[in-house]
Design an enzyme around this catalytic site. Structure first.
Site, PDB file in Angstrom:
ATOM      1  N   SER A  83       0.335  -0.746  -0.375  1.00 46.16           N
ATOM      2  CA  SER A  83      -0.064   0.095   0.060  1.00 46.16           C
ATOM      3  C   SER A  83       1.037   0.860  -0.143  1.00 46.16           C
ATOM      4  O   SER A  83       1.935   1.736  -1.114  1.00 46.16           O
ATOM      5  CB  SER A  83      -1.114   0.149   0.962  1.00 46.16           C
ATOM      6  OG  SER A  83      -2.460   0.845   1.021  1.00 46.16           O
TER       7      SER A  83
ATOM      8  N   HIS B  55      -5.917  -6.813  -1.145  1.00 49.72           N
ATOM      9  CA  HIS B  55      -4.916  -6.121  -0.865  1.00 49.72           C
ATOM     10  C   HIS B  55      -3.684  -6.551  -0.532  1.00 49.72           C
ATOM     11  O   HIS B  55      -3.580  -6.829   0.679  1.00 49.72           O
ATOM     12  CB  HIS B  55      -4.814  -4.704   0.377  1.00 49.72           C
ATOM     13  CG  HIS B  55      -4.578  -3.012   0.686  1.00 49.72           C
ATOM     14  ND1 HIS B  55      -4.411  -2.576  -1.013  1.00 49.72           N
ATOM     15  CD2 HIS B  55      -4.178  -2.134   1.504  1.00 49.72           C
ATOM     16  CE1 HIS B  55      -3.851  -1.779  -1.194  1.00 49.72           C
ATOM     17  NE2 HIS B  55      -3.734  -1.334   0.674  1.00 49.72           N
TER      18      HIS B  55
ATOM     19  N   ASP C 109      -8.371  -5.625  -5.854  1.00 43.98           N
ATOM     20  CA  ASP C 109      -7.630  -4.344  -4.293  1.00 43.98           C
ATOM     21  C   ASP C 109      -8.571  -3.291  -5.051  1.00 43.98           C
ATOM     22  O   ASP C 109      -7.816  -3.046  -6.554  1.00 43.98           O
ATOM     23  CB  ASP C 109      -6.968  -4.843  -4.108  1.00 43.98           C
ATOM     24  CG  ASP C 109      -6.220  -3.086  -3.392  1.00 43.98           C
ATOM     25  OD1 ASP C 109      -7.197  -2.812  -2.860  1.00 43.98           O
ATOM     26  OD2 ASP C 109      -4.726  -2.919  -3.490  1.00 43.98           O
TER      27      ASP C 109
END
Length: 472
Positions: free
Chosen positions: A157, A412, A387
């Site tokens: 991320s 994710h 995601d």
């Protein structure tokens, strides 16, 4: 006005917990300002070390910390631990400044722009360079001091963005980067502003429950109508067990944003594994169809002020008002309220909240080079198609050593989690390719250094390579 679309989603992964991993907690004094000689002030940056697999001349696996307590990310990145024994690697998780315990001004750190102004990606990357240099000096074998230990950066991320930018901005500090679910192309005019919400909607549609998408789409009108008076606001706050009453229309705007973040979290953490964080939907009334809370039974009441105690939402919001300006909007084609991206309105929000304004929407593009990756090398970008952040990731190979791995059943940064018997083949294959690439990077580096590699590694079956269009 959906400000949280640009502020909060990247910091809201509802993590499943991997096995309990052990570390030694350490601190290093780093410069407060790496780019000025006016002050020599320092602060203590926290980092975690596991050296149980490390041998002389082994690599360093370095996690570029996200917007939160580093312990949480360390306990949810089991893939690094799964492969560390094969590489005889030192494992290090570095905390991002202004998050967790790494507060430059202690309790004053968030009280004014005077103190908060040193929170930036630029300063954080420099922290990591500083720490890596210290680790090199600490762990380098004195009999082989002509070359540095190879460092592989990992991040998911926002941490994945930092891992990629670390390799791009400071190419000599690390040998390669694994940038997982890294939306480095989420900035001005790089991708459609509604990509995030489109993917969430598709995820919900793919559950084969179209009525769920329709219900969520219709819920916003129901919520607005139910709370258009004081009685409705009070009843809803009580019905959903909120810590405070809803008193104004702004409170309802915040509630809408809070719910939107919940739906985003469901899409982000769409793992094929048991998920004890997600509760069941109540069914007693039409409104209660639209919320889940308190699966563990330990939450006394719900708060709109926070979505995760271990993530630094206020810090991320400040970053999103300075460097990390991510335009987002929602359209008729998704299941959310329609919103437009308005930079001037957003700038006013930032000034009201923090007393600062973004310079302009081009800041991250100027800092990190837009979509031009021609100077980059040894970076693996991974994105799961489940995601919503994949809409802003690198999805095609840029060169022979800047590659993109698409994980069809991935959420994710699924592949950074520990191996599990329910992992889909696309996640397993992605991990295999990552491992093979790291092996090649290190062997090439050691060959250039005149070393004989001690890494024992059996190249994986060629079947995995075909899954990803023969990227190797």
């Amino acid at each position: 006005m959906k400000f949280s679309a640009a502020l909060g989603f990247i910091l809201f992964p509802v993590f499943l917990t991997d096995a309990e991993y052990t570390f030694e907690t350490r601190y290093i004094d780093v410069p407060l300002d790496h780019f000025s000689f006016i002050t020599n002030q320092t602060f203590a940056l926290k980092y975690l070390v596991n050296d149980s697999f490390f041998v002389d001349n082994g690599p360093i696996f370095f996690y570029t910390g996200n917007e939160g307590d580093i312990n949480m990310f360390a306990q949810n990145s089991g893939f690094i631990f799964d492969i560390a024994p094969d590489f005889k690697a030192l494992i290090v998780f570095a905390e991002h400044r202004y998050y967790g315990e790494s507060l430059p001004f202690g309790n004053l750190s968030y009280t004014s722009p005077e103190y908060l102004g040193y929170l930036s990606t630029m300063q954080a990357l420099a922290d990591y360079v500083y720490l890596i240099n210290n680790l090199q000096n600490t762990y380098q074998n004195s009999s082989d001091n002509l070359t540095q230990l190879p460092v592989i950066a990992f991040g998911g991320s926002y941490g994945g963005m930092l891992a990629a930018w670390q390799k791009m901005k400071y190419p000599n500090s690390i040998l390669g980067a694994i940038a997982s679910s890294a939306p480095i192309w989420a900035f001005k005019n790089q991708n459609p502003c509604d990509s995030f919400y489109k993917i969430i909607t598709e995820d919900f549609k793919n559950t084969r429950r179209q009525n769920c998408v329709n219900a969520i789409n219709a819920s916003w009108v129901v919520l607005r109508e139910f709370t258009n008076n004081e009685t409705g606001k009070s009843e809803l706050a009580d019905m959903w067990n909120f810590c405070d009453d809803f008193e104004t229309d702004d409170d309802i705007d915040n509630l809408i944003e809070w719910l939107t973040e919940i739906y985003a979290a469901l899409a982000e953490t769409n793992y094929p594994l048991p998920n004890r964080f997600l509760g069941t939907f109540a069914r007693q009334s039409p409104l209660k169809n639209f919320i889940y809370t308190n699966y563990t039974g330990t939450t006394e009441c719900n708060s709109l002020e926070s979505t995760s105690e271990q993530l630094g939402e206020e810090g991320w919001n400040f970053q999103a008002c300075t460097e990390m300006i991510m335009p987002m909007c929602s359209k008729d084609t998704d299941m959310f309220e329609n919103t437009e991206w308005e930079f001037d309105v957003y700038s006013d929000f930032c000034y009201k909240t923090f007393g600062v304004r973004p310079w302009n929407e081009d800041v991250p593009i100027l800092l990190y080079g837009d979509k031009d990756l021609s100077s980059a090398h040894n970076i693996i970008f991974t994105n799961g198609l489940l995601d919503p952040w994949s809409g802003y990731g690198v999805l095609t190979n840029y060169s022979s050593d800047v590659i993109a791995l698409i994980i069809e059943e991935g959420a994710h940064h699924s592949e950074l989690r520990a191996a599990h018997e329910n992992d889909p083949m696309s996640v397993i294959g992605t991990r295999a390719i990552i491992k093979d690439r790291i092996y090649n990077w290190i062997n090439e580096y050691n060959s250039g250094a005149g070393r004989v590699s001690e890494i024992l590694y059996l190249p994986l079956l060629g079947m995995f390579y075909n899954i990803f269009n023969n990227v190797l």
